[in-house]
Scaffold this motif. Structure first.
Motif, PDB file in Angstrom:
ATOM      1  N   VAL A 181       9.396 -14.499   1.195  1.00  0.00           N
ATOM      2  CA  VAL A 181       8.696 -13.260   0.862  1.00  0.00           C
ATOM      3  C   VAL A 181       9.042 -12.219   1.918  1.00  0.00           C
ATOM      4  O   VAL A 181       8.930 -12.485   3.118  1.00  0.00           O
ATOM      5  CB  VAL A 181       7.164 -13.470   0.824  1.00  0.00           C
ATOM      6  CG1 VAL A 181       6.438 -12.169   0.534  1.00  0.00           C
ATOM      7  CG2 VAL A 181       6.798 -14.540  -0.198  1.00  0.00           C
ATOM      8  N   TYR A 182       9.469 -11.039   1.466  1.00  0.00           N
ATOM      9  CA  TYR A 182       9.735  -9.916   2.368  1.00  0.00           C
ATOM     10  C   TYR A 182       8.657  -8.864   2.164  1.00  0.00           C
ATOM     11  O   TYR A 182       8.226  -8.623   1.033  1.00  0.00           O
ATOM     12  CB  TYR A 182      11.104  -9.300   2.100  1.00  0.00           C
ATOM     13  CG  TYR A 182      12.247 -10.227   2.390  1.00  0.00           C
ATOM     14  CD1 TYR A 182      12.471 -10.725   3.663  1.00  0.00           C
ATOM     15  CD2 TYR A 182      13.120 -10.604   1.379  1.00  0.00           C
ATOM     16  CE1 TYR A 182      13.514 -11.583   3.928  1.00  0.00           C
ATOM     17  CE2 TYR A 182      14.187 -11.462   1.635  1.00  0.00           C
ATOM     18  CZ  TYR A 182      14.383 -11.940   2.908  1.00  0.00           C
ATOM     19  OH  TYR A 182      15.422 -12.784   3.172  1.00  0.00           O
ATOM     20  N   LEU A 183       8.239  -8.239   3.267  1.00  0.00           N
ATOM     21  CA  LEU A 183       7.209  -7.210   3.234  1.00  0.00           C
ATOM     22  C   LEU A 183       7.767  -5.899   3.753  1.00  0.00           C
ATOM     23  O   LEU A 183       8.530  -5.877   4.711  1.00  0.00           O
ATOM     24  CB  LEU A 183       6.027  -7.582   4.131  1.00  0.00           C
ATOM     25  CG  LEU A 183       5.278  -8.862   3.843  1.00  0.00           C
ATOM     26  CD1 LEU A 183       4.282  -9.144   4.949  1.00  0.00           C
ATOM     27  CD2 LEU A 183       4.574  -8.778   2.509  1.00  0.00           C
ATOM     28  N   CYS A 184       7.336  -4.817   3.131  1.00  0.00           N
ATOM     29  CA  CYS A 184       7.581  -3.482   3.682  1.00  0.00           C
ATOM     30  C   CYS A 184       6.520  -2.562   3.096  1.00  0.00           C
ATOM     31  O   CYS A 184       5.831  -2.921   2.152  1.00  0.00           O
ATOM     32  CB  CYS A 184       8.988  -2.985   3.369  1.00  0.00           C
ATOM     33  SG  CYS A 184       9.289  -2.586   1.648  1.00  0.00           S
ATOM     34  N   GLY A 185       6.375  -1.385   3.672  1.00  0.00           N
ATOM     35  CA  GLY A 185       5.401  -0.458   3.116  1.00  0.00           C
ATOM     36  C   GLY A 185       4.661   0.321   4.175  1.00  0.00           C
ATOM     37  O   GLY A 185       5.195   0.609   5.241  1.00  0.00           O
ATOM     38  N   ILE A 186       3.419   0.640   3.859  1.00  0.00           N
ATOM     39  CA  ILE A 186       2.565   1.449   4.726  1.00  0.00           C
ATOM     40  C   ILE A 186       1.375   0.584   5.125  1.00  0.00           C
ATOM     41  O   ILE A 186       0.841  -0.172   4.311  1.00  0.00           O
ATOM     42  CB  ILE A 186       2.099   2.713   3.979  1.00  0.00           C
ATOM     43  CG1 ILE A 186       3.313   3.533   3.529  1.00  0.00           C
ATOM     44  CG2 ILE A 186       1.155   3.541   4.846  1.00  0.00           C
ATOM     45  CD1 ILE A 186       2.976   4.735   2.667  1.00  0.00           C
ATOM     46  N   ASP A 187       0.949   0.688   6.356  1.00  0.00           N
ATOM     47  CA  ASP A 187      -0.168  -0.099   6.888  1.00  0.00           C
ATOM     48  C   ASP A 187       0.075  -1.590   6.806  1.00  0.00           C
ATOM     49  O   ASP A 187      -0.844  -2.378   6.588  1.00  0.00           O
ATOM     50  CB  ASP A 187      -1.486   0.264   6.197  1.00  0.00           C
ATOM     51  CG  ASP A 187      -2.010   1.634   6.624  1.00  0.00           C
ATOM     52  OD1 ASP A 187      -1.573   2.114   7.680  1.00  0.00           O
ATOM     53  OD2 ASP A 187      -2.844   2.195   5.917  1.00  0.00           O
ATOM     54  N   ASP A 204       0.796  -1.236   0.000  1.00  0.00           N
ATOM     55  CA  ASP A 204       0.000   0.000   0.000  1.00  0.00           C
ATOM     56  C   ASP A 204       0.830   1.289   0.000  1.00  0.00           C
ATOM     57  O   ASP A 204       0.508   2.248   0.700  1.00  0.00           O
ATOM     58  CB  ASP A 204      -0.971   0.017   1.185  1.00  0.00           C
ATOM     59  CG  ASP A 204      -1.985  -1.117   1.122  1.00  0.00           C
ATOM     60  OD1 ASP A 204      -2.118  -1.739   0.046  1.00  0.00           O
ATOM     61  OD2 ASP A 204      -2.641  -1.378   2.135  1.00  0.00           O
ATOM     62  N   VAL A 205       1.879   1.327  -0.808  1.00  0.00           N
ATOM     63  CA  VAL A 205       2.673   2.554  -0.933  1.00  0.00           C
ATOM     64  C   VAL A 205       1.989   3.409  -2.007  1.00  0.00           C
ATOM     65  O   VAL A 205       2.438   3.533  -3.133  1.00  0.00           O
ATOM     66  CB  VAL A 205       4.149   2.261  -1.251  1.00  0.00           C
ATOM     67  CG1 VAL A 205       4.964   3.554  -1.213  1.00  0.00           C
ATOM     68  CG2 VAL A 205       4.725   1.254  -0.258  1.00  0.00           C
ATOM     69  N   VAL A 247      -0.141   8.140   2.233  1.00  0.00           N
ATOM     70  CA  VAL A 247       0.969   8.995   2.641  1.00  0.00           C
ATOM     71  C   VAL A 247       0.416  10.150   3.480  1.00  0.00           C
ATOM     72  O   VAL A 247      -0.436  10.911   3.029  1.00  0.00           O
ATOM     73  CB  VAL A 247       1.752   9.521   1.420  1.00  0.00           C
ATOM     74  CG1 VAL A 247       2.818  10.513   1.853  1.00  0.00           C
ATOM     75  CG2 VAL A 247       2.379   8.357   0.655  1.00  0.00           C
ATOM     76  N   THR A 248       0.905  10.230   4.709  1.00  0.00           N
ATOM     77  CA  THR A 248       0.498  11.271   5.656  1.00  0.00           C
ATOM     78  C   THR A 248       1.760  11.940   6.194  1.00  0.00           C
ATOM     79  O   THR A 248       2.878  11.566   5.822  1.00  0.00           O
ATOM     80  CB  THR A 248      -0.275  10.652   6.835  1.00  0.00           C
ATOM     81  OG1 THR A 248       0.638   9.824   7.587  1.00  0.00           O
ATOM     82  CG2 THR A 248      -1.472   9.836   6.370  1.00  0.00           C
ATOM     83  N   ALA A 249       1.580  12.887   7.088  1.00  0.00           N
ATOM     84  CA  ALA A 249       2.735  13.516   7.728  1.00  0.00           C
ATOM     85  C   ALA A 249       3.596  12.465   8.432  1.00  0.00           C
ATOM     86  O   ALA A 249       4.824  12.578   8.468  1.00  0.00           O
ATOM     87  CB  ALA A 249       2.276  14.584   8.710  1.00  0.00           C
ATOM     88  N   THR A 250       2.977  11.435   8.946  1.00  0.00           N
ATOM     89  CA  THR A 250       3.695  10.380   9.664  1.00  0.00           C
ATOM     90  C   THR A 250       4.398   9.410   8.721  1.00  0.00           C
ATOM     91  O   THR A 250       5.443   8.855   9.072  1.00  0.00           O
ATOM     92  CB  THR A 250       2.706   9.593  10.555  1.00  0.00           C
ATOM     93  OG1 THR A 250       2.019  10.514  11.393  1.00  0.00           O
ATOM     94  CG2 THR A 250       3.411   8.580  11.411  1.00  0.00           C
ATOM     95  N   THR A 251       3.845   9.186   7.521  1.00  0.00           N
ATOM     96  CA  THR A 251       4.396   8.174   6.610  1.00  0.00           C
ATOM     97  C   THR A 251       5.108   8.745   5.393  1.00  0.00           C
ATOM     98  O   THR A 251       5.608   7.976   4.572  1.00  0.00           O
ATOM     99  CB  THR A 251       3.276   7.233   6.117  1.00  0.00           C
ATOM    100  OG1 THR A 251       2.317   7.998   5.368  1.00  0.00           O
ATOM    101  CG2 THR A 251       2.595   6.522   7.272  1.00  0.00           C
ATOM    102  N   ARG A 252       5.173  10.045   5.255  1.00  0.00           N
ATOM    103  CA  ARG A 252       5.700  10.633   4.013  1.00  0.00           C
ATOM    104  C   ARG A 252       7.154  10.271   3.720  1.00  0.00           C
ATOM    105  O   ARG A 252       7.584  10.321   2.578  1.00  0.00           O
ATOM    106  CB  ARG A 252       5.499  12.139   4.003  1.00  0.00           C
ATOM    107  CG  ARG A 252       6.341  12.881   4.987  1.00  0.00           C
ATOM    108  CD  ARG A 252       6.164  14.391   4.816  1.00  0.00           C
ATOM    109  NE  ARG A 252       6.827  15.048   5.916  1.00  0.00           N
ATOM    110  CZ  ARG A 252       6.246  15.907   6.739  1.00  0.00           C
ATOM    111  NH1 ARG A 252       4.991  16.248   6.544  1.00  0.00           N
ATOM    112  NH2 ARG A 252       6.920  16.438   7.717  1.00  0.00           N
ATOM    113  N   HIS A 253       7.917   9.879   4.717  1.00  0.00           N
ATOM    114  CA  HIS A 253       9.318   9.502   4.520  1.00  0.00           C
ATOM    115  C   HIS A 253       9.483   8.072   3.989  1.00  0.00           C
ATOM    116  O   HIS A 253      10.537   7.714   3.472  1.00  0.00           O
ATOM    117  CB  HIS A 253      10.089   9.646   5.833  1.00  0.00           C
ATOM    118  CG  HIS A 253       9.634   8.671   6.882  1.00  0.00           C
ATOM    119  ND1 HIS A 253       8.425   8.807   7.548  1.00  0.00           N
ATOM    120  CD2 HIS A 253      10.204   7.533   7.351  1.00  0.00           C
ATOM    121  CE1 HIS A 253       8.284   7.798   8.392  1.00  0.00           C
ATOM    122  NE2 HIS A 253       9.339   7.006   8.297  1.00  0.00           N
TER     123      HIS A 253
END
Length: 120
Positions: free
Chosen positions: A110-116, A14-15, A20-26
């Motif tokens: 399987v590797y995971l990364c991202g948002i939520d 979910d990128v 994308v918020t102030a918390t996740t924008r980086h």
């Protein structure tokens, strides 16, 4: 499934611009840096894409109607050039689709990364 010589699958959860918020924008830039550094380390890079169609449970139960157009659903430009495959999803998870992708490329890692990632 799972030849030890086969590279792992990387799933970018979910990128999308709507997450994308102030918390996740980086996060998109950090993922891009990782993908730059480890280019060629994954068999396939998959991005999940949350979509919220008209009449979804999100709309019916909580009147939530976001994630219906590109302003929310588009995969972030920082990672898009690295994405080999997009897996659309209309619920919290995409386990069946990702399992099929892992089987198709012949990996059991399987590797995971991202948002939520905590709900996907």
């Amino acid at each position: 499934m799972g030849d030890p010589g086969v590279l792992p699958l990387l799933v970018l959860v979910d990128v999308q611009y709507g997450f994308v918020t102030a918390t996740t924008r980086h996060i998109p830039a950090l993922i891009r840096e990782h993908l730059d550094e480890f280019r060629g380390s994954y068999s396939t890079v998959v991005a999940t894409q949350f979509l919220n169609p008209v009449g979804s449970n999100f709309e019916r139960l909580i009147s939530w109607t976001r994630f219906r157009d590109d302003s929310d659903t588009a995969i972030h430009k920082e990672i898009l050039p690295f994405v080999d495959e997009v897996v659309p999803k209309t619920t919290y998870g995409a386990v069946a689709q990702l399992k099929a992708t892992a089987e198709r490329v012949g990996t059991s890692t399987v590797y995971l990364c991202g948002i939520d990632t905590d709900v996907c």
